[in-house]
Design a protein around this motif. Sequence first.
Motif, mmCIF file in Angstrom:
data_model
loop_
_atom_site.group_PDB
_atom_site.id
_atom_site.type_symbol
_atom_site.label_atom_id
_atom_site.label_comp_id
_atom_site.label_asym_id
_atom_site.label_seq_id
_atom_site.Cartn_x
_atom_site.Cartn_y
_atom_site.Cartn_z
ATOM 1 N N ASP A 114 0.803 2.555 2.245
ATOM 2 C CA ASP A 114 -0.227 1.942 1.394
ATOM 3 C C ASP A 114 0.314 1.383 0.092
ATOM 4 O OD1 ASP A 114 -2.183 2.416 3.268
ATOM 5 O OD2 ASP A 114 -2.823 4.292 2.372
ATOM 6 N N GLY A 115 1.417 0.669 0.159
ATOM 7 C CA GLY A 115 1.959 0.003 -1.016
ATOM 8 C C GLY A 115 2.961 0.818 -1.811
ATOM 9 N N SER B 46 2.293 3.132 6.745
ATOM 10 C CA SER B 46 1.733 1.817 7.041
ATOM 11 C C SER B 46 2.743 0.969 7.796
ATOM 12 C CB SER B 46 1.358 1.079 5.748
ATOM 13 O OG SER B 46 0.528 1.853 4.931
ATOM 14 N N HIS C 260 -1.497 -4.314 0.633
ATOM 15 C CA HIS C 260 -2.160 -3.053 0.953
ATOM 16 C C HIS C 260 -3.308 -2.848 0.004
ATOM 17 C CE1 HIS C 260 0.570 -1.665 4.054
ATOM 18 N NE2 HIS C 260 1.522 -2.224 3.355
#
Length: 180
Positions: free
Chosen positions: A134-135, A101, A180
């Motif tokens: 994504d986090g 990301s 996210h």
Amino acid sequence: MSSAQQSPEGKAFLPLAIAILTVSDSRKPETDKSGDKVAELASHAGHQIAARQIIADDAETLRAQMRDWIADPAIDVIIATGGTGVTGRDVTPEALAPLISKPIPGFGELFRMLSFQEIGTSTIQSRAEAAICDGTIVFLLPGSTGGVRLGMEAIIIPQLDIRHAPCNLSELLPRIRYEH
């Protein structure tokens, strides 16, 4: 360290859940010295080992495992060791690439700078890197125990300690996850 330890600013240590991925065609649990070093240093720092796997150098298999751990809300950080060199079998960065990301280029830059002090120009063969996926925070380290030790002690452990000043990735994790 314990979760009761506090920084001068009053922040209490926050243990994170770490998944360890050893990338190797030849290592087994009893010969995985680099994975053992990651587990030892992370545990000694106060973090929890949430998962651990050894997977052969295959981009699709690696990507599937990373994707599963990234999707798991119980895992905060993935630390992979191995597959970051420049040979044809070294595919860990390629496996991670579609899952990123937000890259953290400073990790690889700092790792190679510090590595240069230990192994000289051979450090150019390292494709160590880090990213937000994504986090989840993901670190890719070389497969050597020396590379693991350097990356963990000099960069990763301090950045995963919420008490580290002036800033650290641990304190950003809630915001990273929220975004996210």
